[in-house]
Design an enzyme around this catalytic site. Structure first.
Site, PDB file in Angstrom:
ATOM      1  N   GLY B  41     -27.621  -6.532  34.030  1.00  0.00           N
ATOM      2  CA  GLY B  41     -27.069  -7.857  33.778  1.00  0.00           C
ATOM      3  C   GLY B  41     -27.979  -8.767  32.987  1.00  0.00           C
ATOM      4  O   GLY B  41     -27.553  -9.830  32.534  1.00  0.00           O
ATOM      5  N   CYS B 250       6.034  -2.347  32.663  1.00  0.00           N
ATOM      6  CA  CYS B 250       5.982  -1.905  31.263  1.00  0.00           C
ATOM      7  C   CYS B 250       7.367  -1.407  30.848  1.00  0.00           C
ATOM      8  O   CYS B 250       7.964  -0.551  31.519  1.00  0.00           O
ATOM      9  CB  CYS B 250       4.945  -0.799  31.076  1.00  0.00           C
ATOM     10  N   CYS B 253       6.960   2.603  29.980  1.00  0.00           N
ATOM     11  CA  CYS B 253       6.597   3.625  30.961  1.00  0.00           C
ATOM     12  C   CYS B 253       6.835   3.161  32.392  1.00  0.00           C
ATOM     13  O   CYS B 253       6.619   3.920  33.331  1.00  0.00           O
ATOM     14  CB  CYS B 253       5.146   4.056  30.784  1.00  0.00           C
ATOM     15  N   CYS B 275       2.467  -1.849  28.158  1.00  0.00           N
ATOM     16  CA  CYS B 275       1.059  -1.616  28.502  1.00  0.00           C
ATOM     17  C   CYS B 275       0.172  -1.937  27.303  1.00  0.00           C
ATOM     18  O   CYS B 275       0.461  -1.505  26.185  1.00  0.00           O
ATOM     19  CB  CYS B 275       0.827  -0.148  28.838  1.00  0.00           C
ATOM     20  N   CYS B 281      -0.252   4.412  28.755  1.00  0.00           N
ATOM     21  CA  CYS B 281       1.201   4.355  28.644  1.00  0.00           C
ATOM     22  C   CYS B 281       1.755   5.709  28.194  1.00  0.00           C
ATOM     23  O   CYS B 281       2.723   6.218  28.758  1.00  0.00           O
ATOM     24  CB  CYS B 281       1.577   3.264  27.645  1.00  0.00           C
TER      25      CYS B 281
END
Lengths: 368, 306
Positions: B41, B250, B253, B275, B281
């Site tokens: 980080g 979606c 899908c 998606c 997808c």
């Protein structure tokens, strides 16, 4: 029904072909020769070399041709190329006192050793379009020859003032201390003057010009005088360790500006003049002068002057001066942001739902 | 037809060193990456180079990828979750030219995934590297513009400003109004910007088996989340962190668990949701999942011809 909103390989390929055709323009018009650009667009070439941090007039001219005259784009091309070059030596500092002078003026003394040398300048031309240049009829331009050679002694104005103690002394850095190099190391804040000068030398001319101008209009006044502006060629020397002495590897053309600025003095320092320094490749007086203004302005804190204006803020100036960085980041807004936008859209819809619910609640209370 | 992003390994352009950068530069970047992994980080300054792609367009991610990529790697590049967005195409072409590595659109096949604004929906596994392109690496930048100050704040682990900002959102809007680039604490020590990924993706970062590298080219910073590192999204006890969810699924899908792009279909406000992760997808559709709009063959999704 689901439209293909996303671009692909073929679209990019076609876009490249189109921009190449657009660059060429009307095929009935003869194509620009890189040598023509190098010889006849010298100021553009100088700017691309200075801000591209690479002294190579041929490559700069090529970049200008490739970029259709978009100088920031040309600078970007040169930068991307230079990063692939091997670094084989670090030169000795150039000595501008030994410059082969093309132009040298001082606004602080009417006459001085070596004299004023006007050189070639647009300064006193009247800015009237020369229609003769539009056709093929422009005659050959022949420069007038000087009656006598220039004085070989051309001391810098700053050295003259320095000798009388009226100008702050400029102490050379310890030579064993490596010079900052922003092309190798990230910007350090707060930083030393070597880093700052390199940053300013690579900085966007327009940005420096505006900042320098702002100091003249009262946003951090520095009371500058153009102590000296000189332009010409200087030798670049490197020291090969196996030889033990410096060898001349070629000449470069530079423009140097030394500003002399009033300074009222402080408890430790007597009143004296201070310096602002500007240097750029090629003929680039506007850039060199703007750089010198900003350099001096950025010394405000060091000299104990009042600060707070944009041109006095080192982090602000150095972080935003690079046009390749700025141009890239500003224009990255062209890239798709639908994910972030979708997230924000989602959020705004929820906030509006909250808002409507609150308002309905308030209305009900008011009605009761 | 196979997607153009699927290519075999080829010979790289000999004009340039492998992966464009010279070996010294790659070594310098690898050192920065190692340091970043050692201090999760923490933003490590590095001598970022000028790349032949513009700043703000992925130069940090590109340099990180260039430093870690080898001839046997398989590269996937996504922008907004999709492989066929123009800048993803451009970056993939760049690496194909200067490394000749095989490229793929399939998350599962890639050894390195370079991304802008998304983390793939399907979990990456051990050994895979996710390289993020980062525009503003400093999570505190919007609160404190000065680098000299923000470095001190990190050194003292002084993140009160960020908590105050989030609290102000709650006071004004009743909820935290940050939807992307949502600040996280890494390894309980450094506050980190996850790059402008949607907060939807934040939970995928914690204790992840894969290596996460972040490159900011213009700002010349590299940071990292090594595998199995704790990444916590900032929140309050009474306002716990949550992610976006959609009322829709979606259209192609039928996925109800993925980040959805909203596609405007006409000027009368007709919209559909699909998606954002095109690979996810396609995988689902290949497995037989069908969304409300996905049945008709003639309406095949972008990038694939029927």
């Amino acid at each position: 029904m689901y439209v293909a909103v996303k671009g692909g390989e073929q679209a990019i390929e076609n876009s490249h072909r189109l921009i190449a055709a657009e660059r060429r323009g009307d095929p009935a018009v003869p194509e620009l020769d890189v040598r023509q650009i190098r010889e006849q667009m010298r100021h553009a070439v100088a700017r691309v070399m200075a801000e591209g941090s690479l002294y190579d007039p041929d490559l700069a001219a090529l970049a200008i041709k490739q970029a259709q005259g978009d100088l920031v784009e040309a600078i970007f091309l040169v930068r991307a190329y230079r990063t692939t070059l091997r670094r084989f030596a670090v030169s000795r500092p150039i000595d501008s006192a030994r410059m082969a002078i093309g132009r040298r003026i001082s606004a602080t003394f009417k006459d001085l050793p070596g004299g004023q040398v006007l050189g070639g300048t647009y300064d006193y031309t009247h800015r009237l379009l020369d229609h003769e240049l539009a056709g093929d009829g422009a005659g050959e331009a022949v420069a007038a020859e000087a009656a006598a050679p220039l004085d070989p002694e051309m001391p810098r104005v700053s050295d003259i003032l320095d000798a009388q103690g009226l100008l702050e002394a400029e102490m050379p850095d310890d030579e064993s201390d490596p010079v900052a190099d922003l092309t190798r190391d990230p910007l350090r804040l707060p930083g030393r003057r070597d880093q700052r000068l390199q940053n300013l030398a690579r900085a966007d001319e327009g940005f420096l010009l505006a900042l320098g101008y702002s100091t003249q209009r009262g946003y951090g006044r520095t009371h500058p005088f153009a102590g000296e502006i000189r332009q010409g060629t200087v030798a670049v020397e490197i020291e090969a360790p196996e030889l033990g002495f410096a060898i001349d590897i070629g000449d470069i053309e530079v423009t140097e500006c030394e500003l002399v600025n009033q300074f009222k003095g402080s408890t430790e320092q007597p009143p004296q003049f201070t310096r602002g320094y500007g240097l750029a490749f090629g003929r680039a007086e506007r850039k060199a002068m703007a750089m010198a203004l900003v350099d001096r302005s950025l010394r405000a804190a060091e000299l104990g002057e009042e600060t707070g204006h944009p041109a006095q803020d080192e982090e602000f100036v150095l972080s935003h001066s690079d046009n390749v960085e700025a141009s890239g980041f500003v224009q990255h807004l062209k890239l798709p942001h639908y994910i972030d936008f979708q997230s924000e859209l989602h959020l705004v819809r929820r906030l509006r739902a909250d808002f409507d619910a609150r308002r309905t609640g308030t209305d009900r209370e008011a009605a009761e | 037809m196979t997607l153009v992003m699927e290519t075999e390994r080829t010979a790289p352009d000999e004009t340039y060193n492998f992966a464009y950068l010279d070996e010294e530069t790659k070594r310098m970047i690898r050192r920065a990456i190692l340091k970043a992994m050692a201090v999760p980080g923490y933003q490590v300054p590095f001598g970022g180079r000028e790349m032949p792609l513009p700043y703000g367009w992925g130069t940090g991610g590109i340099q990180v990828t260039a430093a870690v990529i080898g001839p046997d790697d398989v590269l996937k590049v996504i922008d907004q979750g999709a492989d066929d967005t123009t800048n993803a195409v451009s970056i993939r072409r760049f690496f194909r030219r200067v490394t000749g590595v095989a490229t793929t659109g399939r998350t599962v096949e890639a050894t390195i995934v370079q991304t802008r604004h998304r983390i793939p929906e399907s979990a990456l596994r051990e050994g895979q590297i996710l390289v993020y392109q980062v525009p503003i690496p400093e999570p505190l930048r919007r609160i404190e513009p000065r680098e000299a100050e923000t470095r001190k704040l990190h050194a003292y682990r002084e993140y009160g400003l960020m908590h105050v900002r989030l609290y102000e959102d709650i006071a004004r809007f009743g909820r935290i109004a940050t939807s992307y680039d949502y600040p996280v604490m890494v390894n309980e020590r450094y506050l980190m910007a996850p790059s402008p990924t949607p907060k939807f993706d934040n939970p995928k970062m914690t204790a992840a088996p894969f290596l996460q590298l972040f490159g900011a080219g213009r700002e010349k910073r590299i940071y990292a989340v090594p595998p199995y590192t704790t990444v916590t999204s900032l929140d309050f006890d009474d306002h716990p962190f949550d992610v976006q969810s959609w009322d829709e699924v979606c259209a192609l899908c039928g996925a109800a668990d993925s980040f959805l792009d909203e596609v405007v279909l006409d000027d009368a406000g007709k919209r559909m949701f699909v998606c954002s992760d095109t690979d996810y997808c396609e995988d689902r559709r290949a497995a037989g999942h069908v969304g409300p709009e996905g049945a008709d063959e003639a309406d095949a999704p972008a990038g694939k011809k029927p």
